[in-house]
Design a protein around this motif. Sequence first.
Motif, PDB file in Angstrom:
ATOM      1  N   PRO A  72       0.810  -1.229   0.000  1.00 46.90           N
ATOM      2  CA  PRO A  72       0.000   0.000   0.000  1.00 46.90           C
ATOM      3  C   PRO A  72       0.839   1.272   0.000  1.00 46.90           C
ATOM      4  N   PHE A  73       2.001   1.241   0.647  1.00 45.96           N
ATOM      5  CA  PHE A  73       2.850   2.428   0.667  1.00 45.96           C
ATOM      6  C   PHE A  73       3.396   2.734  -0.727  1.00 45.96           C
ATOM      7  N   ALA A  74       3.782   1.692  -1.469  1.00 46.05           N
ATOM      8  CA  ALA A  74       4.281   1.903  -2.828  1.00 46.05           C
ATOM      9  C   ALA A  74       3.162   2.436  -3.723  1.00 46.05           C
ATOM     10  N   TRP A  75       1.952   1.905  -3.571  1.00 41.94           N
ATOM     11  CA  TRP A  75       0.814   2.397  -4.362  1.00 41.94           C
ATOM     12  C   TRP A  75       0.548   3.870  -4.045  1.00 41.94           C
ATOM     13  N   LEU A  76       0.564   4.211  -2.756  1.00 41.17           N
ATOM     14  CA  LEU A  76       0.315   5.597  -2.366  1.00 41.17           C
ATOM     15  C   LEU A  76       1.421   6.516  -2.865  1.00 41.17           C
ATOM     16  N   ASP A  77       2.656   6.040  -2.844  1.00 42.19           N
ATOM     17  CA  ASP A  77       3.773   6.825  -3.378  1.00 42.19           C
ATOM     18  C   ASP A  77       3.559   7.161  -4.850  1.00 42.19           C
ATOM     19  N   HIS A  78       3.157   6.180  -5.632  1.00 43.91           N
ATOM     20  CA  HIS A  78       2.955   6.404  -7.058  1.00 43.91           C
ATOM     21  C   HIS A  78       1.791   7.366  -7.309  1.00 43.91           C
ATOM     22  N   GLN A  79       0.762   7.297  -6.464  1.00 46.09           N
ATOM     23  CA  GLN A  79      -0.343   8.241  -6.608  1.00 46.09           C
ATOM     24  C   GLN A  79       0.118   9.665  -6.293  1.00 46.09           C
ATOM     25  N   LEU A  80       0.930   9.807  -5.258  1.00 49.19           N
ATOM     26  CA  LEU A  80       1.441  11.132  -4.898  1.00 49.19           C
ATOM     27  C   LEU A  80       2.395  11.671  -5.961  1.00 49.19           C
ATOM     28  N   ILE A  81       3.221  10.791  -6.531  1.00 43.83           N
ATOM     29  CA  ILE A  81       4.148  11.208  -7.585  1.00 43.83           C
ATOM     30  C   ILE A  81       3.383  11.717  -8.804  1.00 43.83           C
ATOM     31  N   ALA A  82       2.343  10.968  -9.198  1.00 44.10           N
ATOM     32  CA  ALA A  82       1.540  11.379 -10.353  1.00 44.10           C
ATOM     33  C   ALA A  82       0.817  12.692 -10.070  1.00 44.10           C
ATOM     34  N   VAL A  90       6.552  18.568 -10.226  1.00 43.59           N
ATOM     35  CA  VAL A  90       7.621  18.214  -9.284  1.00 43.59           C
ATOM     36  C   VAL A  90       7.665  16.688  -9.131  1.00 43.59           C
ATOM     37  N   ASP A  91       8.866  16.149  -9.090  1.00 51.53           N
ATOM     38  CA  ASP A  91       9.035  14.718  -8.858  1.00 51.53           C
ATOM     39  C   ASP A  91       9.324  14.491  -7.372  1.00 51.53           C
ATOM     40  N   LEU A  92       8.335  13.991  -6.656  1.00 51.78           N
ATOM     41  CA  LEU A  92       8.496  13.806  -5.214  1.00 51.78           C
ATOM     42  C   LEU A  92       9.425  12.649  -4.865  1.00 51.78           C
ATOM     43  N   GLY A  93       9.450  11.635  -5.716  1.00 49.66           N
ATOM     44  CA  GLY A  93      10.206  10.440  -5.369  1.00 49.66           C
ATOM     45  C   GLY A  93       9.416   9.576  -4.396  1.00 49.66           C
ATOM     46  N   LEU A  94      10.039   8.528  -3.942  1.00 51.60           N
ATOM     47  CA  LEU A  94       9.375   7.594  -3.023  1.00 51.60           C
ATOM     48  C   LEU A  94       9.502   8.124  -1.593  1.00 51.60           C
ATOM     49  N   ILE A  95       8.584   8.996  -1.206  1.00 54.44           N
ATOM     50  CA  ILE A  95       8.694   9.643   0.102  1.00 54.44           C
ATOM     51  C   ILE A  95       8.187   8.754   1.237  1.00 54.44           C
ATOM     52  N   LEU A  96       7.476   7.682   0.916  1.00 53.27           N
ATOM     53  CA  LEU A  96       6.973   6.770   1.951  1.00 53.27           C
ATOM     54  C   LEU A  96       7.700   5.431   1.909  1.00 53.27           C
ATOM     55  N   SER A  97       7.574   4.729   0.794  1.00 49.11           N
ATOM     56  CA  SER A  97       8.179   3.398   0.699  1.00 49.11           C
ATOM     57  C   SER A  97       9.688   3.449   0.509  1.00 49.11           C
ATOM     58  N   GLY A  98      10.223   4.606   0.123  1.00 46.16           N
ATOM     59  CA  GLY A  98      11.660   4.713  -0.083  1.00 46.16           C
ATOM     60  C   GLY A  98      12.405   5.388   1.039  1.00 46.16           C
TER      61      GLY A  98
END
Length: 231
Positions: A72-82, A90-98
């Motif tokens: 779920p963290f990776a999915w949420l990261d991709h939603q935030l990045i998009a 802006v490219d946030l990067g993996l701010i949760l799963s990374g």
Amino acid sequence: TQADLSDGAFAQLAWNSFYLAFLAALIAVGFALILAYAKRLNPRKIVSFSVATAGMGYALPGTIIAVGVIIPFAWLDHQLIALASNWFGVDLGLILSGTLVALLFAYTVRFLAVSLGAVQSGLDKIKPSLDGAARTLGSTPLQVLRQIHVPLMKSSVLTALLIVFVDVLKELPATLILRPFNFNTLAVRAFELASDERLVDAAPASLLIVVVGLLPVILLSRSIAKGRTGS
């Protein structure tokens, strides 16, 4: 290994392990205080069931919890990045799963039951009439918890901190899966060396796990003993 010891790599591993375990212990005990006090204020079945459910993570292996967190963290990261890319460019990067966020979340889920048991044990020793007296004098529930309950159950809170700290210090599966790139702990380093059958080289990292955890154990044990003697 001698080079690692001389260039400060092992000192960095010890610091990573120490502050990660310390942060996880603070977060887990903080949530344990909130949940235990919520159950005390409102002992309905739904609240008791929610608290019991929150403490089920200790029965699950660290690997299962890590996989359950990273998906779920990776999915949420991709939603935030998009979202950030489309709206702000802006490219946030993996701010949760990374980052350490996912790892600290997994630790909290894994070891919340440990801290919850110690905190509930200390809270049950305080008579409910004390809450009523404080509320009659105009104190809010948060003030009662912070100014009355936490000082009275200092030894229980310190015990919870100590147990979670030591457990996180030696936790391996969740750390291996969720740690950020280029971030190692003593447990991970010892595992990597032992997996390569470099058992002699793995010894310093293994011993440092004991050394890093020894000082806070001694200090907290003395504080717990003093608190019990004072009570």
